[in-house]
Design a protein around this motif. Structure first.
Motif, mmCIF file in Angstrom:
data_model
loop_
_atom_site.group_PDB
_atom_site.id
_atom_site.type_symbol
_atom_site.label_atom_id
_atom_site.label_comp_id
_atom_site.label_asym_id
_atom_site.label_seq_id
_atom_site.Cartn_x
_atom_site.Cartn_y
_atom_site.Cartn_z
ATOM 1 N N GLN A 258 0.826 -1.203 0.000
ATOM 2 C CA GLN A 258 0.000 0.000 0.000
ATOM 3 C C GLN A 258 0.864 1.258 0.000
ATOM 4 N N GLN A 259 1.935 1.226 0.784
ATOM 5 C CA GLN A 259 2.850 2.357 0.826
ATOM 6 C C GLN A 259 3.462 2.627 -0.553
ATOM 7 N N VAL A 260 3.881 1.552 -1.226
ATOM 8 C CA VAL A 260 4.494 1.711 -2.543
ATOM 9 C C VAL A 260 3.477 2.212 -3.556
ATOM 10 N N GLU A 261 2.249 1.723 -3.453
ATOM 11 C CA GLU A 261 1.201 2.182 -4.359
ATOM 12 C C GLU A 261 0.962 3.680 -4.195
ATOM 13 N N LEU A 262 0.948 4.122 -2.972
ATOM 14 C CA LEU A 262 0.744 5.550 -2.728
ATOM 15 C C LEU A 262 1.921 6.370 -3.252
ATOM 16 N N LEU A 263 3.132 5.873 -3.028
ATOM 17 C CA LEU A 263 4.311 6.570 -3.539
ATOM 18 C C LEU A 263 4.266 6.657 -5.067
ATOM 19 N N ALA A 264 3.858 5.571 -5.714
ATOM 20 C CA ALA A 264 3.755 5.580 -7.170
ATOM 21 C C ALA A 264 2.742 6.619 -7.636
ATOM 22 N N GLY A 265 1.611 6.703 -6.950
ATOM 23 C CA GLY A 265 0.613 7.698 -7.313
ATOM 24 C C GLY A 265 1.127 9.107 -7.132
ATOM 25 N N ARG A 266 1.868 9.302 -6.062
ATOM 26 C CA ARG A 266 2.432 10.636 -5.823
ATOM 27 C C ARG A 266 3.442 11.008 -6.900
ATOM 28 N N MET A 267 4.276 10.055 -7.282
ATOM 29 C CA MET A 267 5.291 10.361 -8.282
ATOM 30 C C MET A 267 4.681 10.526 -9.675
ATOM 31 N N THR A 268 3.529 9.923 -9.905
ATOM 32 C CA THR A 268 2.816 10.164 -11.160
ATOM 33 C C THR A 268 2.294 11.593 -11.194
#
Length: 221
Positions: free
Chosen positions: A89-99
């Motif tokens: 979940q943490q990585v998914e959120l980071l990916a969304g932020r970097m998008t």
């Protein structure tokens, strides 16, 4: 999900960069899992934030998330499995932020350092949860190795995107050797941070030095 506006941190890496990540984590979906699994993971996150690894007792997680213990076990085989799902979940959120706000910088080194500053601040900003997740990832349970490997692969792709300066994080391009090495360097320093060997700022500084050596070496090759 709307991502909070990103503060300017090009001059002071790590300062306040994890705020939006920490504030919005519970509103992020966990891939294609169902609502009960999402609720179970978010309950585990709450318990880990308050009491660390030992506080995540599966019976308590099931009770607090409103599901039967048997239902929890249909989704997650162990406490470690559950906390690794929290890492996803943490990585998914980071990916969304970097998008929404790609790593900034005019060079691969600047962009990679920007990425690691954001990622480290977000992860270390929730220390009890972060240490519980790292302990779970280090458990070496054979049935969890594929999920741990998926974490490393996902973060490597994010680093690769920052290095290349792409506008999105899901390019599908093979990760560079530099990105793969830097991901493992970062993870190793996070483990040291969890053990009390490093401060958060040290993690950012050490990884920045490694990035400088690796990326400059790659450019000269």
């Amino acid at each position: 999900m709307a991502i909070s506006e990103r503060a300017d941190h090009t001059k002071t890496p790590g300062a306040g960069q994890g705020t939006a990540w920490r504030r919005t984590v519970k509103r992020v979906s966990i891939g294609a899992v169902d609502e009960r699994a999402r609720r179970i993971v978010e309950t585990a996150i709450d318990l880990a934030e308050k009491g660390g690894f030992e506080a995540v007792r599966l019976r308590d997680v099931a009770s607090s998330s409103g599901v039967a213990l048997g239902t929890l076990y249909r989704h997650f085989s162990s406490k470690e499995d559950l906390l690794i799902a929290a890492m996803a979940q943490q990585v998914e959120l980071l990916a969304g932020r970097m998008t929404a706000r790609p790593a900034v910088g005019d060079t691969p080194l600047e962009r990679v350092n920007d990425f690691f500053a954001v990622a480290t601040a977000g992860f270390c900003g929730r220390p009890m949860l972060a240490r519980a997740i790292l302990r779970s990832m280090a458990s070496a349970q054979p049935d969890l190795m594929e999920k741990v490997g998926s974490f490393h692969g996902s973060v490597t792709q994010l680093i690769n995107t920052a290095e290349r300066g792409n506008t999105g994080v899901a390019s599908g391009a093979p990760a560079s050797d530099a990105a793969a090495v830097l991901e493992h360097v970062w993870f190793a320093y996070l483990v040291g941070w969890a053990a009390g060997l490093h401060q958060e700022a040290d993690v950012i500084s050490y990884v920045a030095r490694a990035a400088e050596l690796i990326l400059q070496g790659a450019a000269a090759a």
